[in-house]
Enzyme design. Sequence first.
Site, mmCIF file in Angstrom:
data_model
loop_
_atom_site.group_PDB
_atom_site.id
_atom_site.type_symbol
_atom_site.label_atom_id
_atom_site.label_comp_id
_atom_site.label_asym_id
_atom_site.label_seq_id
_atom_site.Cartn_x
_atom_site.Cartn_y
_atom_site.Cartn_z
ATOM 1 C CG HIS A 181 -5.337 -2.832 1.053
ATOM 2 N ND1 HIS A 181 -4.864 -2.351 -0.147
ATOM 3 C CD2 HIS A 181 -4.756 -2.067 2.030
ATOM 4 C CE1 HIS A 181 -4.045 -1.328 0.079
ATOM 5 N NE2 HIS A 181 -3.956 -1.148 1.382
ATOM 6 C CG ASP A 216 -6.765 -3.297 -2.610
ATOM 7 O OD1 ASP A 216 -7.378 -2.722 -1.690
ATOM 8 O OD2 ASP A 216 -5.578 -3.058 -2.896
ATOM 9 C CB SER A 269 -0.951 -0.047 1.193
ATOM 10 O OG SER A 269 -1.949 0.936 1.084
#
EC number: 3.1.1.23
Length: 259
Positions: free
Chosen positions: A233, A203, A94
């Site tokens: 995610h 995600d 991320s």
Amino acid sequence: MKPQKRLVDPFYFPGNPVGCLLIHGFSGSPSEMRYLGERLAALGWTVLGIRLSGHGTTPEEMANTRWEDWVSDAEAGVTELRKTCSKVIGMGLSMGGLLALHLATLDLVDGLVSMNSPMLLADRRTRYVRLIRPFRKFVTKPKPPITAQVPSDSRVTQLKPERFVYDKIPIDSLISLNKAIHKVRRELKHIKCPALLMQSRKDFTVDSASVQMIRKYIQACEPEVLYWEHSGHILTLGTERDEVVLKVHEFLQRYNKFL
């Protein structure tokens, strides 16, 4: 309640001359990267998992940090690994992936692994968070379906959590992240090192179009792109995490002779 030290503490595992810098995500902690780090270390790679400023403590402490602080943390991690490693690979989840991409634009790393890195956030409301800044200091973090985040076959129970993350996000820090996404996007054309780009199909935090945007903007190399059909995610702790470790290991092996 204070988090378990193992979940929030940085970690280091010495190994061969190729160092892996593991960077966790926005409002998360090193716990997101520990599983990957332990497995890579068992395969012989040197691993350093850092904790970004304001993370792993309280949302109130995070509210005092910005993108520039997190960049400094990542750069310090590279410097630390360079003390014992001839090559350093930036690996991030991320926002951690966004930081790895940023390091690569500055030619500070010899390769990168980007996992669910944002060019677009899935929740469009995050683009307008500046509008509520005069009225609120934090926003509640939406929770994706747990089945998209936790391995269904995991033997880890709720009594032994694998991840520490905040349940609310400082608005000022989120505004800083939004600015950073646009900044890094403009810099991607400078990346020349080998790159492995990963994106989860389930995600709910990062728009899945992000990985193709990154691939398009990286013009000086031909990055490998992998999609994960059953992970959410937090790819590093999802149902396919062992396969993720294997693909990262293969990437390191494949490019090690060129790094």
